[in-house]
Scaffold this motif. Structure first.
Motif, short mmCIF file in Angstrom:
data_model
loop_
_atom_site.label_atom_id
_atom_site.label_comp_id
_atom_site.label_asym_id
_atom_site.label_seq_id
_atom_site.Cartn_x
_atom_site.Cartn_y
_atom_site.Cartn_z
N PHE A 61 0.82 -1.21 0.00
CA PHE A 61 0.00 0.00 0.00
C PHE A 61 0.85 1.27 0.00
CE2 PHE A 61 -2.57 -3.34 1.98
CZ PHE A 61 -3.69 -3.30 1.16
N SER A 62 2.01 1.23 0.67
CA SER A 62 2.84 2.43 0.75
C SER A 62 3.79 2.56 -0.43
CB SER A 62 3.66 2.41 2.04
OG SER A 62 4.61 1.36 2.03
N LYS A 63 4.01 1.45 -1.18
CA LYS A 63 4.92 1.42 -2.32
C LYS A 63 6.37 1.73 -1.92
CE LYS A 63 1.53 0.65 -5.23
NZ LYS A 63 0.44 0.55 -4.24
N ARG A 64 6.75 1.37 -0.70
CA ARG A 64 8.13 1.59 -0.27
C ARG A 64 8.49 0.62 0.85
NH1 ARG A 64 8.51 4.67 4.41
NH2 ARG A 64 6.54 5.53 5.16
N ASP A 65 9.80 0.50 1.07
CA ASP A 65 10.32 -0.31 2.18
C ASP A 65 9.83 -1.75 2.16
OD1 ASP A 65 11.63 1.93 3.11
OD2 ASP A 65 9.95 2.56 4.37
N SER A 66 9.69 -2.32 0.98
CA SER A 66 9.27 -3.71 0.90
C SER A 66 10.45 -4.63 1.17
CB SER A 66 8.69 -4.03 -0.48
OG SER A 66 8.37 -5.41 -0.56
N PRO A 67 10.24 -5.73 1.91
CA PRO A 67 11.30 -6.72 2.09
C PRO A 67 11.41 -7.67 0.90
CG PRO A 67 9.36 -7.43 3.27
CD PRO A 67 9.02 -6.08 2.68
N LEU A 68 10.57 -7.45 -0.12
CA LEU A 68 10.55 -8.31 -1.30
C LEU A 68 11.01 -7.52 -2.53
CD1 LEU A 68 7.08 -10.01 -0.72
CD2 LEU A 68 9.32 -10.72 0.16
N TRP A 69 11.68 -8.22 -3.43
CA TRP A 69 12.16 -7.63 -4.68
C TRP A 69 11.48 -8.40 -5.81
CZ3 TRP A 69 18.15 -7.28 -5.83
CH2 TRP A 69 18.37 -6.87 -7.14
N PRO A 94 17.65 0.69 -5.42
CA PRO A 94 18.00 -0.41 -4.53
C PRO A 94 18.06 0.02 -3.07
CG PRO A 94 19.36 -0.48 -6.49
CD PRO A 94 18.59 0.80 -6.55
N GLN A 95 17.40 -0.74 -2.21
CA GLN A 95 17.35 -0.41 -0.79
C GLN A 95 18.56 -1.01 -0.07
OE1 GLN A 95 13.46 -2.09 0.14
NE2 GLN A 95 12.62 -0.04 0.34
N PRO A 96 19.25 -0.20 0.72
CA PRO A 96 20.40 -0.73 1.47
C PRO A 96 19.99 -1.87 2.39
CG PRO A 96 20.40 1.66 1.50
CD PRO A 96 19.08 1.25 0.92
N GLY A 97 20.90 -2.79 2.54
CA GLY A 97 20.66 -3.95 3.37
C GLY A 97 21.18 -5.19 2.70
N LEU A 98 20.78 -6.34 3.20
CA LEU A 98 21.21 -7.63 2.65
C LEU A 98 20.02 -8.31 2.00
CD1 LEU A 98 23.66 -6.92 4.36
CD2 LEU A 98 23.77 -9.29 5.11
N TRP A 99 20.26 -8.82 0.78
CA TRP A 99 19.19 -9.42 -0.03
C TRP A 99 19.61 -10.81 -0.48
CZ3 TRP A 99 14.59 -6.86 -0.78
CH2 TRP A 99 14.57 -5.52 -0.36
N ALA A 100 18.77 -11.80 -0.22
CA ALA A 100 18.99 -13.15 -0.73
C ALA A 100 18.41 -13.21 -2.14
CB ALA A 100 18.33 -14.18 0.16
#
Length: 290
Positions: A209-217, A227-233
Protein backbone atom coordinates in the motif's frame (compact mmCIF):
# COMPACT_ATOMS: atom_id res chain seq x y z
CA UNK A 1 16.15 -7.02 14.41
CA UNK A 2 18.54 -5.17 12.10
CA UNK A 3 17.79 -4.45 8.43
CA UNK A 4 20.69 -2.16 7.44
CA UNK A 5 24.04 -0.73 8.63
CA UNK A 6 25.84 -4.01 9.06
CA UNK A 7 29.49 -3.72 10.10
CA UNK A 8 32.31 -6.06 9.10
CA UNK A 9 31.68 -8.32 12.09
CA UNK A 10 28.04 -8.67 11.05
CA UNK A 11 29.00 -9.44 7.46
CA UNK A 12 31.34 -12.10 8.79
CA UNK A 13 28.44 -13.63 10.70
CA UNK A 14 26.22 -13.70 7.61
CA UNK A 15 29.10 -15.10 5.55
CA UNK A 16 29.68 -17.90 8.05
CA UNK A 17 25.97 -18.77 8.04
CA UNK A 18 25.88 -18.81 4.24
CA UNK A 19 28.99 -20.97 4.00
CA UNK A 20 27.51 -23.41 6.51
CA UNK A 21 24.36 -23.63 4.38
CA UNK A 22 26.37 -24.29 1.21
CA UNK A 23 28.44 -26.93 3.01
CA UNK A 24 25.21 -28.65 4.01
CA UNK A 25 23.74 -28.59 0.49
CA UNK A 26 27.03 -29.70 -1.10
CA UNK A 27 27.41 -32.64 1.29
CA UNK A 28 23.84 -33.82 0.86
CA UNK A 29 24.16 -33.43 -2.93
CA UNK A 30 27.15 -35.80 -2.87
CA UNK A 31 24.97 -38.36 -1.05
CA UNK A 32 22.15 -38.30 -3.61
CA UNK A 33 21.48 -41.65 -5.21
CA UNK A 34 18.78 -43.26 -7.34
CA UNK A 35 15.56 -43.77 -5.43
CA UNK A 36 16.03 -41.09 -2.77
CA UNK A 37 12.95 -38.89 -2.37
CA UNK A 38 12.71 -35.13 -2.05
CA UNK A 39 11.47 -35.60 1.51
CA UNK A 40 14.47 -37.70 2.46
CA UNK A 41 16.91 -35.19 0.92
CA UNK A 42 15.23 -32.39 2.89
CA UNK A 43 15.39 -34.46 6.09
CA UNK A 44 19.09 -35.09 5.53
CA UNK A 45 19.74 -31.35 5.20
CA UNK A 46 17.84 -30.64 8.38
CA UNK A 47 19.68 -33.40 10.27
CA UNK A 48 23.02 -32.10 8.96
CA UNK A 49 22.17 -28.59 10.11
CA UNK A 50 20.98 -29.63 13.54
CA UNK A 51 24.13 -31.73 14.01
CA UNK A 52 26.08 -28.52 13.19
CA UNK A 53 24.23 -26.72 16.00
CA UNK A 54 21.51 -24.94 14.01
CA UNK A 55 18.36 -24.66 16.11
CA UNK A 56 15.97 -22.97 13.70
CA UNK A 57 15.46 -21.90 10.09
CA UNK A 58 14.19 -19.02 8.02
CA UNK A 59 12.44 -21.86 6.22
CA UNK A 60 12.77 -25.62 6.52
CA UNK A 61 14.87 -27.26 3.77
CA UNK A 62 13.40 -27.72 0.29
CA UNK A 63 14.38 -30.29 -2.35
CA UNK A 64 13.06 -30.50 -5.91
CA UNK A 65 13.80 -33.30 -8.38
CA UNK A 66 13.11 -33.77 -12.09
CA UNK A 67 10.57 -31.44 -13.69
CA UNK A 68 9.78 -30.05 -10.25
CA UNK A 69 13.09 -28.14 -10.56
CA UNK A 70 11.29 -26.20 -13.32
CA UNK A 71 8.28 -25.74 -11.00
CA UNK A 72 6.00 -27.73 -13.27
CA UNK A 73 2.75 -28.35 -11.45
CA UNK A 74 3.49 -25.66 -8.85
CA UNK A 75 0.23 -23.73 -8.49
CA UNK A 76 0.17 -22.70 -4.84
CA UNK A 77 2.60 -22.41 -1.95
CA UNK A 78 2.06 -25.91 -0.59
CA UNK A 79 3.35 -27.33 -3.89
CA UNK A 80 6.84 -26.09 -3.02
CA UNK A 81 7.21 -28.52 -0.15
CA UNK A 82 9.19 -31.76 -0.64
CA UNK A 83 7.28 -34.73 -2.03
CA UNK A 84 7.77 -38.45 -2.57
CA UNK A 85 9.29 -37.77 -6.01
CA UNK A 86 12.21 -40.14 -6.42
CA UNK A 87 15.51 -39.20 -8.01
CA UNK A 88 16.55 -41.05 -11.17
CA UNK A 89 19.83 -41.06 -13.14
CA UNK A 90 20.23 -37.90 -15.21
CA UNK A 91 17.60 -35.99 -13.23
CA UNK A 92 18.24 -32.39 -12.18
CA UNK A 93 17.93 -31.52 -8.51
CA UNK A 94 17.78 -28.30 -6.49
CA UNK A 95 18.47 -28.09 -2.77
CA UNK A 96 17.48 -24.99 -0.79
CA UNK A 97 18.30 -24.45 2.88
CA UNK A 98 17.99 -21.37 5.10
CA UNK A 99 19.54 -21.64 8.58
CA UNK A 100 19.58 -18.97 11.26
CA UNK A 101 22.99 -19.02 12.95
CA UNK A 102 23.51 -16.81 16.01
CA UNK A 103 20.70 -14.63 14.70
CA UNK A 104 22.21 -14.30 11.21
CA UNK A 105 19.77 -15.39 8.49
CA UNK A 106 21.11 -17.17 5.40
CA UNK A 107 19.21 -18.63 2.46
CA UNK A 108 20.93 -20.56 -0.35
CA UNK A 109 20.00 -22.55 -3.43
CA UNK A 110 22.16 -25.27 -4.97
CA UNK A 111 21.58 -26.84 -8.39
CA UNK A 112 23.00 -30.24 -9.29
CA UNK A 113 22.07 -33.43 -11.13
CA UNK A 114 22.42 -37.16 -10.63
CA UNK A 115 24.92 -37.81 -13.35
CA UNK A 116 25.16 -35.71 -16.49
CA UNK A 117 22.37 -33.33 -17.46
CA UNK A 118 23.56 -31.08 -20.29
CA UNK A 119 20.52 -28.82 -20.21
CA UNK A 120 21.00 -27.97 -16.56
CA UNK A 121 24.76 -27.63 -17.02
CA UNK A 122 24.17 -24.97 -19.66
CA UNK A 123 21.77 -23.23 -17.27
CA UNK A 124 24.31 -23.24 -14.46
CA UNK A 125 26.81 -21.56 -16.77
CA UNK A 126 24.31 -18.96 -17.95
CA UNK A 127 23.22 -18.23 -14.38
CA UNK A 128 26.71 -16.83 -13.75
CA UNK A 129 25.95 -14.21 -16.37
CA UNK A 130 22.79 -13.38 -14.42
CA UNK A 131 24.95 -12.90 -11.33
CA UNK A 132 27.05 -10.26 -13.07
CA UNK A 133 24.02 -8.61 -14.65
CA UNK A 134 22.12 -8.24 -11.36
CA UNK A 135 25.13 -6.72 -9.61
CA UNK A 136 25.74 -4.31 -12.49
CA UNK A 137 22.12 -3.18 -12.36
CA UNK A 138 22.25 -2.47 -8.63
CA UNK A 139 25.56 -0.61 -8.97
CA UNK A 140 24.02 1.50 -11.74
CA UNK A 141 21.21 2.39 -9.28
CA UNK A 142 18.50 1.06 -11.56
CA UNK A 143 15.25 0.35 -9.77
CA UNK A 144 14.69 -3.12 -8.41
CA UNK A 145 11.72 -3.43 -10.77
CA UNK A 146 13.82 -2.40 -13.78
CA UNK A 147 16.56 -4.92 -12.90
CA UNK A 148 13.92 -7.66 -12.63
CA UNK A 149 12.42 -6.72 -16.02
CA UNK A 150 15.84 -6.49 -17.64
CA UNK A 151 16.66 -9.98 -16.36
CA UNK A 152 13.30 -11.20 -17.66
CA UNK A 153 14.19 -10.00 -21.16
CA UNK A 154 17.59 -11.70 -20.92
CA UNK A 155 15.89 -14.97 -19.89
CA UNK A 156 13.54 -14.87 -22.89
CA UNK A 157 16.35 -13.92 -25.30
CA UNK A 158 18.32 -16.97 -24.16
CA UNK A 159 15.38 -19.30 -24.68
CA UNK A 160 14.53 -19.93 -21.04
CA UNK A 161 11.48 -19.47 -18.87
CA UNK A 162 11.49 -17.37 -15.72
CA UNK A 163 10.81 -19.80 -12.87
CA UNK A 164 11.30 -17.35 -10.00
CA UNK A 165 8.07 -15.59 -10.97
CA UNK A 166 6.36 -18.70 -9.58
CA UNK A 167 7.73 -18.01 -6.12
CA UNK A 168 5.36 -16.36 -3.64
CA UNK A 169 4.93 -12.69 -4.64
CA UNK A 170 7.02 -13.36 -7.81
CA UNK A 171 10.22 -12.60 -5.88
CA UNK A 172 13.68 -12.43 -7.38
CA UNK A 173 15.02 -11.67 -3.90
CA UNK A 174 14.03 -10.99 -0.32
CA UNK A 175 15.67 -9.29 2.64
CA UNK A 176 17.69 -11.18 5.20
CA UNK A 177 18.14 -9.72 8.67
CA UNK A 178 19.99 -10.05 11.94
CA UNK A 179 17.70 -11.31 14.68
CA UNK A 180 18.32 -11.14 18.39
CA UNK A 181 19.79 -14.60 19.13
CA UNK A 182 18.17 -14.63 22.56
CA UNK A 183 14.72 -14.10 21.08
CA UNK A 184 14.79 -16.20 17.90
CA UNK A 185 11.85 -18.57 17.78
CA UNK A 186 12.53 -22.26 17.18
CA UNK A 187 8.95 -22.86 16.10
CA UNK A 188 7.74 -23.14 12.51
CA UNK A 189 4.44 -22.87 10.72
CA UNK A 190 3.95 -24.19 7.17
CA UNK A 191 7.69 -24.62 6.91
CA UNK A 192 8.66 -21.05 7.86
CA UNK A 193 10.01 -19.81 11.18
CA UNK A 194 7.58 -17.80 13.27
CA UNK A 195 9.90 -14.78 13.17
CA UNK A 196 9.18 -14.45 9.45
CA UNK A 197 5.48 -14.07 10.19
CA UNK A 198 6.33 -11.36 12.71
CA UNK A 199 8.31 -9.10 10.35
CA UNK A 200 8.53 -10.21 6.70
CA UNK A 201 4.86 -10.78 5.92
CA UNK A 202 3.56 -7.67 7.77
CA UNK A 203 6.29 -5.55 6.13
CA UNK A 204 5.42 -6.90 2.69
CA UNK A 205 1.73 -6.13 3.21
CA UNK A 206 2.47 -2.56 4.35
CA UNK A 207 4.69 -2.02 1.31
CA UNK A 208 1.91 -3.15 -1.01
CA UNK A 209 0.00 0.00 0.00
CA UNK A 210 2.84 2.43 0.75
CA UNK A 211 4.92 1.42 -2.32
CA UNK A 212 8.13 1.59 -0.27
CA UNK A 213 10.32 -0.31 2.18
CA UNK A 214 9.27 -3.71 0.90
CA UNK A 215 11.30 -6.72 2.09
CA UNK A 216 10.55 -8.31 -1.30
CA UNK A 217 12.16 -7.63 -4.68
CA UNK A 218 9.81 -8.37 -7.57
CA UNK A 219 8.43 -6.75 -10.73
CA UNK A 220 5.55 -4.97 -9.01
CA UNK A 221 4.98 -1.36 -8.05
CA UNK A 222 6.42 -1.83 -4.55
CA UNK A 223 9.83 -2.56 -6.13
CA UNK A 224 9.83 0.45 -8.46
CA UNK A 225 12.48 2.30 -6.46
CA UNK A 226 16.25 2.55 -6.17
CA UNK A 227 18.00 -0.41 -4.53
CA UNK A 228 17.35 -0.41 -0.79
CA UNK A 229 20.40 -0.73 1.47
CA UNK A 230 20.66 -3.95 3.37
CA UNK A 231 21.21 -7.63 2.65
CA UNK A 232 19.19 -9.42 -0.03
CA UNK A 233 18.99 -13.15 -0.73
CA UNK A 234 18.88 -13.16 -4.55
CA UNK A 235 17.61 -16.27 -6.35
CA UNK A 236 17.33 -16.20 -10.16
CA UNK A 237 15.72 -19.43 -11.37
CA UNK A 238 15.71 -20.66 -14.98
CA UNK A 239 13.57 -23.36 -16.57
CA UNK A 240 13.65 -25.16 -19.91
CA UNK A 241 11.82 -28.30 -21.07
CA UNK A 242 11.17 -29.57 -17.55
CA UNK A 243 14.66 -28.78 -16.26
CA UNK A 244 15.38 -26.02 -13.75
CA UNK A 245 18.43 -24.47 -12.13
CA UNK A 246 19.07 -21.67 -9.66
CA UNK A 247 21.49 -20.30 -7.18
CA UNK A 248 20.70 -18.16 -4.15
CA UNK A 249 23.14 -16.02 -2.22
CA UNK A 250 23.35 -12.76 -0.31
CA UNK A 251 23.89 -9.42 -2.04
CA UNK A 252 25.13 -6.53 0.12
CA UNK A 253 23.58 -3.21 -0.93
CA UNK A 254 24.86 0.10 0.46
CA UNK A 255 23.74 3.67 -0.22
CA UNK A 256 26.06 4.01 -3.21
CA UNK A 257 27.40 0.56 -4.12
CA UNK A 258 26.84 -3.19 -3.88
CA UNK A 259 28.83 -6.40 -3.75
CA UNK A 260 28.20 -10.09 -3.25
CA UNK A 261 28.74 -11.13 0.33
CA UNK A 262 31.08 -13.93 -0.76
CA UNK A 263 32.60 -14.83 -4.12
CA UNK A 264 33.78 -18.19 -2.77
CA UNK A 265 30.46 -19.92 -3.49
CA UNK A 266 29.97 -23.29 -5.23
CA UNK A 267 28.48 -21.96 -8.50
CA UNK A 268 31.37 -19.53 -9.01
CA UNK A 269 33.94 -22.17 -8.07
CA UNK A 270 32.37 -24.59 -10.54
CA UNK A 271 32.49 -21.98 -13.29
CA UNK A 272 36.15 -21.18 -12.65
CA UNK A 273 37.03 -24.87 -12.53
CA UNK A 274 35.26 -25.51 -15.83
CA UNK A 275 36.67 -22.28 -17.30
CA UNK A 276 33.26 -20.95 -18.22
CA UNK A 277 33.74 -17.39 -19.61
CA UNK A 278 30.97 -15.93 -17.44
CA UNK A 279 32.65 -17.21 -14.27
CA UNK A 280 35.59 -14.83 -14.50
CA UNK A 281 33.20 -11.90 -14.99
CA UNK A 282 30.97 -12.97 -12.12
CA UNK A 283 33.85 -13.59 -9.72
CA UNK A 284 35.35 -10.15 -10.37
CA UNK A 285 32.03 -8.34 -10.07
CA UNK A 286 32.46 -6.81 -13.52
CA UNK A 287 29.59 -5.93 -15.78
CA UNK A 288 28.10 -8.67 -17.91
CA UNK A 289 29.26 -9.13 -21.49
CA UNK A 290 27.39 -7.30 -24.23
Amino acid sequence: MRLIDFDEADLGGFRAAQRLAYSCASEVARQLAPGITEKEAARRMERWMRHAGVRTFFHRPFAWFGDRTAFRGVRHELDFFPTERRLEPGMPAILDVAPIVDGYVADIGYATSLGENRVQERMREDLLECRAQILAGVRARKTFKAIYEELDRWIVQHGYENAHRRYPERVLAHRVVRLDPARVSTRHFLGFGLDQYRWLIPSALRARFSKRDSPLWNDRAESDHAPQPGLWAVEPHLALRGVGAKWEEILVVTEHDAHWLDDDVPHVREGLRREWPAAAIASRGHEVRA
